[in-house]
Design an enzyme around this catalytic site. Structure first.
Site, PDB file in Angstrom:
ATOM      1  N   ARG A 120     -10.707  12.660  15.190  1.00  0.00           N
ATOM      2  CA  ARG A 120     -10.778  12.402  16.619  1.00  0.00           C
ATOM      3  C   ARG A 120      -9.721  11.159  17.496  1.00  0.00           C
ATOM      4  O   ARG A 120      -8.970  10.405  16.088  1.00  0.00           O
ATOM      5  CB  ARG A 120     -12.023  11.493  16.317  1.00  0.00           C
ATOM      6  CG  ARG A 120     -12.801  10.521  17.526  1.00  0.00           C
ATOM      7  CD  ARG A 120     -13.517   9.954  17.899  1.00  0.00           C
ATOM      8  NE  ARG A 120     -13.689   8.379  16.657  1.00  0.00           N
ATOM      9  CZ  ARG A 120     -13.079   7.285  17.226  1.00  0.00           C
ATOM     10  NH1 ARG A 120     -13.101   6.985  18.235  1.00  0.00           N
ATOM     11  NH2 ARG A 120     -13.038   6.205  16.582  1.00  0.00           N
TER      12      ARG A 120
ATOM     13  N   HIS B 299      16.899  30.993  14.564  1.00  0.00           N
ATOM     14  CA  HIS B 299      15.947  32.088  14.787  1.00  0.00           C
ATOM     15  C   HIS B 299      16.280  33.029  13.034  1.00  0.00           C
ATOM     16  O   HIS B 299      17.434  32.733  12.418  1.00  0.00           O
ATOM     17  CB  HIS B 299      16.304  33.357  15.410  1.00  0.00           C
ATOM     18  CG  HIS B 299      15.006  34.663  15.482  1.00  0.00           C
ATOM     19  ND1 HIS B 299      14.306  34.639  15.221  1.00  0.00           N
ATOM     20  CD2 HIS B 299      15.685  35.758  14.343  1.00  0.00           C
ATOM     21  CE1 HIS B 299      13.882  36.014  14.944  1.00  0.00           C
ATOM     22  NE2 HIS B 299      14.642  35.978  14.602  1.00  0.00           N
TER      23      HIS B 299
ATOM     24  N   CYS C 249       1.229   5.540   1.004  1.00  0.00           N
ATOM     25  CA  CYS C 249       1.940   6.911   1.530  1.00  0.00           C
ATOM     26  C   CYS C 249       3.265   7.904   0.336  1.00  0.00           C
ATOM     27  O   CYS C 249       2.561   8.794   0.778  1.00  0.00           O
ATOM     28  CB  CYS C 249       3.145   6.850   2.092  1.00  0.00           C
ATOM     29  SG  CYS C 249       2.711   5.543   3.918  1.00  0.00           S
TER      30      CYS C 249
ATOM     31  N   GLU D  24      -6.364  14.860   3.847  1.00  0.00           N
ATOM     32  CA  GLU D  24      -4.840  14.735   3.028  1.00  0.00           C
ATOM     33  C   GLU D  24      -5.252  14.769   1.751  1.00  0.00           C
ATOM     34  O   GLU D  24      -5.277  15.285   0.840  1.00  0.00           O
ATOM     35  CB  GLU D  24      -4.319  13.141   3.483  1.00  0.00           C
ATOM     36  CG  GLU D  24      -3.049  13.044   4.136  1.00  0.00           C
ATOM     37  CD  GLU D  24      -2.578  11.780   4.786  1.00  0.00           C
ATOM     38  OE1 GLU D  24      -1.313  12.019   5.534  1.00  0.00           O
ATOM     39  OE2 GLU D  24      -2.784  11.414   3.789  1.00  0.00           O
TER      40      GLU D  24
ATOM     41  N   GLU E 260      11.143  27.075  15.956  1.00  0.00           N
ATOM     42  CA  GLU E 260      12.598  27.840  17.940  1.00  0.00           C
ATOM     43  C   GLU E 260      11.161  27.662  18.416  1.00  0.00           C
ATOM     44  O   GLU E 260      11.306  28.079  19.826  1.00  0.00           O
ATOM     45  CB  GLU E 260      12.362  29.234  16.591  1.00  0.00           C
ATOM     46  CG  GLU E 260      11.174  30.229  17.048  1.00  0.00           C
ATOM     47  CD  GLU E 260      12.459  31.812  16.239  1.00  0.00           C
ATOM     48  OE1 GLU E 260      13.621  32.177  17.147  1.00  0.00           O
ATOM     49  OE2 GLU E 260      12.419  32.537  15.094  1.00  0.00           O
TER      50      GLU E 260
ATOM     51  N   LYS F 284       0.260   9.515  -3.198  1.00  0.00           N
ATOM     52  CA  LYS F 284      -0.194  10.537  -1.922  1.00  0.00           C
ATOM     53  C   LYS F 284       0.547  11.576  -1.374  1.00  0.00           C
ATOM     54  O   LYS F 284       0.402  12.502  -1.824  1.00  0.00           O
ATOM     55  CB  LYS F 284      -0.161  10.079  -0.484  1.00  0.00           C
ATOM     56  CG  LYS F 284      -1.531  10.375   0.018  1.00  0.00           C
ATOM     57  CD  LYS F 284      -0.700  11.602   1.729  1.00  0.00           C
ATOM     58  CE  LYS F 284       0.427  10.917   1.930  1.00  0.00           C
ATOM     59  NZ  LYS F 284      -0.032  10.248   3.406  1.00  0.00           N
TER      60      LYS F 284
ATOM     61  N   THR G 202       0.241  -1.097   0.077  1.00  0.00           N
ATOM     62  CA  THR G 202       0.598  -0.119  -0.059  1.00  0.00           C
ATOM     63  C   THR G 202       0.723   0.940   0.130  1.00  0.00           C
ATOM     64  O   THR G 202       0.147   1.996  -0.383  1.00  0.00           O
ATOM     65  CB  THR G 202      -1.100  -0.460   0.947  1.00  0.00           C
ATOM     66  OG1 THR G 202      -1.974  -1.259   1.467  1.00  0.00           O
ATOM     67  CG2 THR G 202      -2.267   0.844   0.883  1.00  0.00           C
ATOM     68  N   CYS G 203       1.660   1.470   0.983  1.00  0.00           N
ATOM     69  CA  CYS G 203       2.602   2.912   1.131  1.00  0.00           C
ATOM     70  C   CYS G 203       3.545   2.397  -0.367  1.00  0.00           C
ATOM     71  O   CYS G 203       2.715   4.136  -0.671  1.00  0.00           O
ATOM     72  CB  CYS G 203       3.880   2.361   2.128  1.00  0.00           C
ATOM     73  SG  CYS G 203       4.859   3.257   2.108  1.00  0.00           S
TER      74      CYS G 203
ATOM     75  N   TYR H 278      -7.087  10.411   8.376  1.00  0.00           N
ATOM     76  CA  TYR H 278      -5.734  10.687   7.294  1.00  0.00           C
ATOM     77  C   TYR H 278      -6.553  11.175   6.649  1.00  0.00           C
ATOM     78  O   TYR H 278      -5.956  12.059   5.706  1.00  0.00           O
ATOM     79  CB  TYR H 278      -4.777  10.144   7.727  1.00  0.00           C
ATOM     80  CG  TYR H 278      -4.141   9.609   9.609  1.00  0.00           C
ATOM     81  CD1 TYR H 278      -2.839  10.346   9.187  1.00  0.00           C
ATOM     82  CD2 TYR H 278      -4.445   8.512  10.599  1.00  0.00           C
ATOM     83  CE1 TYR H 278      -2.098  10.390   9.907  1.00  0.00           C
ATOM     84  CE2 TYR H 278      -3.431   8.557  11.572  1.00  0.00           C
ATOM     85  CZ  TYR H 278      -3.005   9.770  11.637  1.00  0.00           C
ATOM     86  OH  TYR H 278      -2.127   9.283  12.181  1.00  0.00           O
TER      87      TYR H 278
HETATM   88  P1  NDP Z   1      -8.805   7.072   9.611  1.00  0.00           P
HETATM   89  O1  NDP Z   1      -9.208   5.953  10.898  1.00  0.00           O
HETATM   90  O2  NDP Z   1      -7.605   8.288  10.302  1.00  0.00           O
HETATM   91  O3  NDP Z   1      -9.970   7.697   9.293  1.00  0.00           O
HETATM   92  C1  NDP Z   1     -11.505   6.940   9.145  1.00  0.00           C
HETATM   93  C2  NDP Z   1     -12.852   8.039   9.646  1.00  0.00           C
HETATM   94  O4  NDP Z   1     -13.687   7.980   8.756  1.00  0.00           O
HETATM   95  C3  NDP Z   1     -13.085   8.656  10.552  1.00  0.00           C
HETATM   96  O5  NDP Z   1     -13.056  10.100  11.057  1.00  0.00           O
HETATM   97  C4  NDP Z   1     -14.478   7.590  11.374  1.00  0.00           C
HETATM   98  O6  NDP Z   1     -14.682   8.872  11.979  1.00  0.00           O
HETATM   99  C5  NDP Z   1     -15.165   7.756  10.014  1.00  0.00           C
HETATM  100  N1  NDP Z   1     -15.852   6.755   9.745  1.00  0.00           N
HETATM  101  C6  NDP Z   1     -15.710   5.505  10.097  1.00  0.00           C
HETATM  102  N2  NDP Z   1     -16.316   5.010   9.764  1.00  0.00           N
HETATM  103  C7  NDP Z   1     -17.782   5.481   9.065  1.00  0.00           C
HETATM  104  C8  NDP Z   1     -18.795   5.120   8.928  1.00  0.00           C
HETATM  105  N3  NDP Z   1     -19.392   4.266   8.929  1.00  0.00           N
HETATM  106  N4  NDP Z   1     -19.156   6.773   7.866  1.00  0.00           N
HETATM  107  C9  NDP Z   1     -19.070   7.555   8.288  1.00  0.00           C
HETATM  108  N5  NDP Z   1     -17.704   7.797   9.155  1.00  0.00           N
HETATM  109  C10 NDP Z   1     -17.062   7.444   9.019  1.00  0.00           C
HETATM  110  O7  NDP Z   1      -8.823   5.974   8.487  1.00  0.00           O
HETATM  111  P2  NDP Z   1      -7.964   6.359   6.678  1.00  0.00           P
HETATM  112  O8  NDP Z   1      -8.809   5.661   6.619  1.00  0.00           O
HETATM  113  O9  NDP Z   1      -7.832   7.431   6.961  1.00  0.00           O
HETATM  114  O10 NDP Z   1      -7.063   5.496   7.132  1.00  0.00           O
HETATM  115  C11 NDP Z   1      -6.892   4.161   7.061  1.00  0.00           C
HETATM  116  C12 NDP Z   1      -5.496   4.529   8.221  1.00  0.00           C
HETATM  117  O11 NDP Z   1      -4.051   4.438   7.422  1.00  0.00           O
HETATM  118  C13 NDP Z   1      -5.240   5.620   9.221  1.00  0.00           C
HETATM  119  O12 NDP Z   1      -5.735   5.245  10.044  1.00  0.00           O
HETATM  120  C14 NDP Z   1      -3.852   6.027   9.116  1.00  0.00           C
HETATM  121  O13 NDP Z   1      -2.848   4.813  10.083  1.00  0.00           O
HETATM  122  C15 NDP Z   1      -3.786   5.263   8.094  1.00  0.00           C
HETATM  123  N6  NDP Z   1      -2.916   5.746   7.466  1.00  0.00           N
HETATM  124  C16 NDP Z   1      -1.699   6.717   7.887  1.00  0.00           C
HETATM  125  C17 NDP Z   1      -0.801   8.345   7.197  1.00  0.00           C
HETATM  126  C18 NDP Z   1      -0.626   9.107   7.084  1.00  0.00           C
HETATM  127  O14 NDP Z   1       0.027   8.192   8.410  1.00  0.00           O
HETATM  128  N7  NDP Z   1      -0.266  10.453   6.928  1.00  0.00           N
HETATM  129  C19 NDP Z   1      -2.607   8.757   5.809  1.00  0.00           C
HETATM  130  C20 NDP Z   1      -2.823   7.511   5.520  1.00  0.00           C
HETATM  131  C21 NDP Z   1      -3.513   6.975   6.092  1.00  0.00           C
HETATM  132  P3  NDP Z   1     -14.449   8.190  13.657  1.00  0.00           P
HETATM  133  O15 NDP Z   1     -12.846   8.607  13.540  1.00  0.00           O
HETATM  134  O16 NDP Z   1     -15.684   9.291  14.922  1.00  0.00           O
HETATM  135  O17 NDP Z   1     -14.346   6.339  13.501  1.00  0.00           O
END
Ligand code: NDP
Length: 461
Positions: free
Chosen positions: A207, A439, A48, A184, A444, A51, A42-43, A180
């Protein structure tokens, strides 16, 4: 002692699997890896790296605009081509995937381009029917896949898997989720020229992050023109004329979009692999249950990365894979410390965070001091942008130990990587203060913050 064809069979050539296979082979183990998609996981292929390439492209939108404040003018408006970006990204991903493949082959790892399933606890069968092999140890590194809510018409939406290869940039994009990927892609699509709406079922995105970070990102998203649809969900999606996605929200509104993008989390990819049949305990969400050494309930079967649903982060998977390989074949057992893992959200502005949020630090009645700065960076004194930088340090009162650092702003990802070093060393606020500022920089502030912020709730301090 039974004889096996191999010392280690790795299922999945993503970040964790590739690292484990390569290091194990360098320790002298006989190793093979199976992958049914592209090498890199995936990365590299649809996470990553592509993206970040797209994020970097999107930021030229701001750069052209900011440049005007510094005396530049452009005879014509700069033009952006989505196909040109997508093709350039594809070339880089192909190059990188080849590097991963060459590194494996160069270390003596055999690569099988097929899906692999367990026939018994020591036997891996290739799903293309070509053969089976036995291995003393098996590493499950199959990662995760996007999941979305089961609503009528959800098949009309896409996930991040498809987002990288869109034939063109849609004009009106609805992103579902507030984590995330939602932030992004929301920021990058908006800067590349789409009208973006983010729909989230809560009142504030991100959250689990520090509340100040969440507030700052809500403000930043709204200021830069993203439509925020909070406390709302999709009820149905239906296809209209010309492929339009008509979205009905639970709040009662209906709106047309050209693309619906679910960024609603990822689930471990373990289905149909014969894991449970081989005795491997799976959690309710399908992830492989592992101990601190990444060992599953079966003594010689290990799992690393997203498939274990510990921290879904590439560098964590890499560490876990490395630790398994060193521990099994390098005569130097070690375990990954999953506390204090720095992470960044590559939205614009970026978020960088390491350690405890203020709320998590206060939990259990711990006394905490908060240091916070919110300021306009030198660069933006000359641009039209309202963007603010936020720096926050969470300190344990009793020990003066820094428990968390949270940054929103340009290069927050770069800054937080460096802040993670003193944190894992157990640095105190006094240690931060002893460092002399560079600076003029934004960073800083991390060594010049002297004034404690009064607790919002004095009873909590
Ligand atoms: P996340 O867990 O970050 O976010 C999922 C989002 O979807 C949350 O806001 C969640 O809400 C919401 N959600 C979950 N279920 C539902 C639903 N049934 N209906 C509506 N909204 C819902 O997952 P992502 O998909 O964004 O990314 C997956 C993972 O990949 C991340 O957890 C991260 O670890 C990794 N990732 C890391 C990155 C980085 O390091 N820069 C970049 C991209 C991904 P709630 O929080 O309220 O449950």
């Amino acid at each position: 002692m039974p004889q096996y064809d191999l010392d280690l069979f790795v299922i999945g050539a993503g970040s964790g699997g590739v690292r484990a296979a390569r290091i194990a082979a360098q320790h002298g183990a006989r190793v093979a890896v199976a992958e049914d998609y592209r090498i890199g996981g995936t990365c590299v292929v649809r996470g990553c790296i592509p993206k970040k390439i797209m994020v970097l492209s999107s930021r030229f939108h701001d750069a052209w605009d900011d440049a005007r404040g510094f005396g530049w003018s452009f005879p014509a408006a700069p033009e952006f081509s989505w196909p040109a970006l997508r093709d350039a990204k594809d070339r880089e991903i192909a190059r990188l995937s080849k590097v991963y493949e060459d590194n494996l082959l160069g270390s003596g790892v055999a690569i099988h381009r097929t899906r692999a399933v367990l026939d018994d606890p020591h036997t891996v069968r290739f799903a293309d029917g070509s053969r089976s092999v036995t291995a003393a140890h098996i590493l499950v590194a199959t990662g995760s896949h996007p999941v979305h809510p089961d609503i009528p018409g959800c098949e009309l939406g896409i996930s991040s898997n498809e987002a990288f290869d869109l034939p063109e940039l849609p004009k009106r994009i609805l992103i579902v989720g507030g984590g995330y990927i939602a932030l992004e892609f929301g920021c990058l699509f908006q800067r590349l020229g789409a009208a973006v709406t983010i729909c989230y079922h809560g009142s504030k995105v991100l959250r689990g992050f520090d509340e100040d970070v969440r507030d700052e990102m809500m403000l930043a998203l709204a200021t830069e023109g993203t439509t925020l649809k909070m406390d709302d969900e999709i009820a149905t999606i239906s296809e209209g004329e010309g492929g339009v996605r008509n979205v009905a929200f639970t709040s009662g509104q209906t709106e047309p979009f050209d693309l619906v993008f679910f960024a609603t989390g990822r689930r471990a990819s373990t289905a149909g692999m014969g894991l449970a049949e081989a005795g491997v305990d799976l959690a309710a969400d399908g992830s492989v249950k592992v101990d601190a050494t990444s060992k599953s309930s079966v003594d010689h079967i290990y799992a690393v990365g997203d498939v274990t649903n510990r921290l879904q982060l590439t560098p964590v998977a890499i560490r876990e894979g490395h630790a398994v390989a060193d521990s099994l074949f390098g005569k130097k057992p070690w375990q990954v410390d999953h506390s204090l893992v720095a992470t960044a959200v590559f939205s614009t502005p970026e978020v960088g965070t390491v350690g405890l949020s203020e709320a998590a630090a206060r939990a259990g009645g711990r006394g905490v001091d908060i240091y916070r700065a919110r300021f306009r960076s030198l660069k933006h004194t000359l641009t039209r942008r309202q963007e603010r930088t936020l720096m926050k340090i969470v300190v344990e009162q009793k020990t003066d130990k820094v428990l968390g650092v949270h940054i929103v702003g340009e290069d927050a990802g770069e800054m937080i990587q460096l802040a993670a070093i003193p944190l894992v060393m157990g640095a105190t606020k006094a240690d931060f203060d002893r460092a002399i500022a560079v600076h003029p920089t934004a960073a800083e502030e991390l060594v010049t913050l002297r004034t404690k912020v009064p607790a919002a709730d004095p009873g909590a301090a």
